[in-house]
Design an enzyme around this catalytic site. Structure first.
Site, PDB file in Angstrom:
ATOM      1  N   GLN A 195     -15.541 -22.372  34.774  1.00  0.00           N
ATOM      2  CA  GLN A 195     -15.048 -21.885  35.658  1.00  0.00           C
ATOM      3  C   GLN A 195     -15.312 -21.224  36.122  1.00  0.00           C
ATOM      4  O   GLN A 195     -15.526 -20.899  36.787  1.00  0.00           O
ATOM      5  CB  GLN A 195     -13.740 -22.515  36.193  1.00  0.00           C
ATOM      6  CG  GLN A 195     -12.966 -23.535  35.071  1.00  0.00           C
ATOM      7  CD  GLN A 195     -11.997 -23.726  34.969  1.00  0.00           C
ATOM      8  OE1 GLN A 195     -12.252 -22.923  33.400  1.00  0.00           O
ATOM      9  NE2 GLN A 195     -11.084 -24.612  34.044  1.00  0.00           N
ATOM     10  N   GLY A 213     -18.754 -38.362  25.023  1.00  0.00           N
ATOM     11  CA  GLY A 213     -18.792 -38.145  23.659  1.00  0.00           C
ATOM     12  C   GLY A 213     -19.124 -36.223  24.073  1.00  0.00           C
ATOM     13  O   GLY A 213     -18.839 -35.649  24.818  1.00  0.00           O
ATOM     14  N   GLY A 220      -3.695 -23.254  32.816  1.00  0.00           N
ATOM     15  CA  GLY A 220      -4.659 -22.083  32.624  1.00  0.00           C
ATOM     16  C   GLY A 220      -5.223 -22.822  30.811  1.00  0.00           C
ATOM     17  O   GLY A 220      -4.865 -22.913  29.964  1.00  0.00           O
ATOM     18  N   ASP A 252      -0.241 -25.685  37.373  1.00  0.00           N
ATOM     19  CA  ASP A 252      -1.718 -26.350  37.441  1.00  0.00           C
ATOM     20  C   ASP A 252      -0.940 -27.433  38.880  1.00  0.00           C
ATOM     21  O   ASP A 252       0.055 -27.606  38.834  1.00  0.00           O
ATOM     22  CB  ASP A 252      -2.292 -27.331  36.746  1.00  0.00           C
ATOM     23  CG  ASP A 252      -2.867 -26.955  36.111  1.00  0.00           C
ATOM     24  OD1 ASP A 252      -3.393 -25.280  36.285  1.00  0.00           O
ATOM     25  OD2 ASP A 252      -3.467 -27.190  34.789  1.00  0.00           O
ATOM     26  N   GLY A 301     -10.936 -31.054  28.680  1.00  0.00           N
ATOM     27  CA  GLY A 301     -11.750 -30.113  27.832  1.00  0.00           C
ATOM     28  C   GLY A 301     -11.107 -29.241  27.098  1.00  0.00           C
ATOM     29  O   GLY A 301     -11.961 -28.918  25.376  1.00  0.00           O
ATOM     30  N   ASP A 302     -10.514 -28.589  27.287  1.00  0.00           N
ATOM     31  CA  ASP A 302      -9.189 -27.478  26.686  1.00  0.00           C
ATOM     32  C   ASP A 302      -8.914 -28.635  25.425  1.00  0.00           C
ATOM     33  O   ASP A 302      -8.089 -27.461  24.304  1.00  0.00           O
ATOM     34  CB  ASP A 302      -8.688 -27.295  27.216  1.00  0.00           C
ATOM     35  CG  ASP A 302      -8.401 -26.458  28.093  1.00  0.00           C
ATOM     36  OD1 ASP A 302     -10.043 -25.880  28.809  1.00  0.00           O
ATOM     37  OD2 ASP A 302      -7.247 -26.286  29.549  1.00  0.00           O
ATOM     38  N   THR A 327     -19.754 -30.929  25.737  1.00  0.00           N
ATOM     39  CA  THR A 327     -18.312 -31.989  25.507  1.00  0.00           C
ATOM     40  C   THR A 327     -19.721 -33.105  26.911  1.00  0.00           C
ATOM     41  O   THR A 327     -20.598 -32.493  28.456  1.00  0.00           O
ATOM     42  CB  THR A 327     -17.667 -32.027  26.097  1.00  0.00           C
ATOM     43  OG1 THR A 327     -17.182 -31.214  27.850  1.00  0.00           O
ATOM     44  CG2 THR A 327     -16.694 -31.096  24.813  1.00  0.00           C
ATOM     45  N   LEU A 328     -20.309 -34.200  26.905  1.00  0.00           N
ATOM     46  CA  LEU A 328     -20.782 -34.967  27.827  1.00  0.00           C
ATOM     47  C   LEU A 328     -19.603 -36.347  28.252  1.00  0.00           C
ATOM     48  O   LEU A 328     -20.307 -37.201  28.339  1.00  0.00           O
ATOM     49  CB  LEU A 328     -21.011 -36.197  26.862  1.00  0.00           C
ATOM     50  CG  LEU A 328     -22.627 -35.035  26.083  1.00  0.00           C
ATOM     51  CD1 LEU A 328     -23.205 -35.694  25.264  1.00  0.00           C
ATOM     52  CD2 LEU A 328     -23.281 -33.919  26.858  1.00  0.00           C
TER      53      LEU A 328
END
Length: 354
Positions: free
Chosen positions: A201, A257, A78, A42, A285-286, A252-253
């Site tokens: 993605q 949460g 990744g 990244d 998120g990961d 997920t928000l």
């Protein structure tokens, strides 16, 4: 149970999946999780302003922008690597399945030192490991590009040899070369192994039929709020139809949460763990997925697994880079207690180490 088997074209497969998942006791079986998806380096930058201030609504079809950023950091990333890393930190031994280049040696050592089984990786003889370039603005909005490199060869990887031990409980199908995502999903069905769909993605690159194939019959479906809307549009299915076709839908928000929905209409909202500071949202998120899947594998209820996921997501948010966070058991326990109460912290505590 989430629901009884319902007559549909997927009948036996989805019915069997639903019978293995319990909304209150999330564990499917004891075994190994295969984590498939991208493995990348990244390159992360930060823009001090807001992207929205530079966008002209009437000229979005002719966007031509360049942002002067404040800094650049290079991190390991990744989706498959981030998720596997998090699961390893939480005491599991996930098997990462993906394609890398000859430049991957140091990264391999890092993952192995954090509990990840790298024996199933495919190494390209010609391409470099994938690259992810992302700029984040002051509102935590992101604009990113991804160069696949070795990932373009991931579709040649077969799951059957990895699953030959017979103890594989779940295959996560993360963002990857689209052909690989479809191949892994098909093979998981053929092998009778439950799978979790996490297209993230790659949704903009997938057509309707491909999106439907990746989601239909999944034991778990992961998206964020924006991806959920993209998925509904891409599949042409209603929210209810998508939810009916999977075991559990986990959306997920962000700071609100996450929402866990089952096909029988049951919904559970789980609040986020408050952050001490916001450093970089890349990989948040990961991190959530790593915590959730670790919790499920250890037998936690879906709600408790999501609470653990929320903790890991916040730890990622508070650091620069998706694999730079660390877990301090007593601090983590205190944060869980504050966010969800003593009962939740007590149930999750065995996953936090000593």
């Amino acid at each position: 149970m989430i629901c009884e088997e319902q007559p549909n074209p997927r009948g036996r497969w989805l019915g069997a999946i639903r019978k293995t998942i319990n909304f209150e006791r999330g564990r499917m079986s004891a075994g190994t999780t295969l984590v498939t998806g991208s493995i990348a380096t990244d390159h992360l930058m930060r823009f001090p302003g807001k992207f929205a201030d530079s966008l002209i609504g009437t000229h979005l079809d002719r966007v031509s922008l360049s942002f002067l950023v404040d800094d650049l950091v290079t991190r390991r990333g990744g989706v498959a690597a981030n998720i596997a890393f998090g699961m390893g930190v939480l005491g599991l031994r996930p098997v990462i399945v993906g394609a890398v280049g000859t430049d991957f040696a140091d990264y391999r050592v890092w993952l192995e030192e954090h509990g990840v089984d790298c024996t199933a990786l495919y190494e390209s003889a010609t391409a470099a490991t994938a690259r992810f370039t992302c700029t984040t603005d002051s509102d935590q909005c992101q604009i990113a590009s991804f160069y696949p490199g070795a990932m373009s060869e991931a579709s040649t990887i077969k799951l059957a040899p990895v699953a030959a031990s017979g103890d594989v409980e779940l295959v996560l199908i993360g963002a990857n070369d689209p052909a690989a995502m479809l191949a892994h999903t098909t093979e998981a069905r053929e092998l009778g192994i439950p799978f979790a769909a996490d297209p993230s993605q790659q949704l903009p690159r997938l057509g309707r039929d491909d999106c439907r194939a990746l989601v239909d019959g999944a034991a778990y479906l992961f998206t964020n709020e924006y991806e959920w809307e993209l998925l509904a549009k891409a599949t042409g299915w209603s929210d209810q139809e998508i939810t009916r076709r999977v075991g559990l839908r986990v959306t997920t928000l962000g700071g609100d949460g996450c929402l866990i929905a089952s096909s029988d209409g049951t919904e559970t909202k789980v609040a986020a763990v408050p952050s001490a500071e916001i450093v970089d949202p890349t990989g948040v998120g990961d991190g959530f997925r790593a915590g959730f899947l670790a919790g499920i594998s250890h037998g936690l209820a879906a709600r408790r697994a999501a609470q653990l996921g929320a903790l890991i997501a916040t730890l990622v948010l508070e650091t620069s880079g998706p694999q730079e966070w660390s877990l301090v058991p007593q601090t983590a326990l205190a944060r869980l207690t504050e966010a969800y109460g003593e009962a939740a912290a007590t149930e999750i505590r065995p996953l936090l180490g000593r």
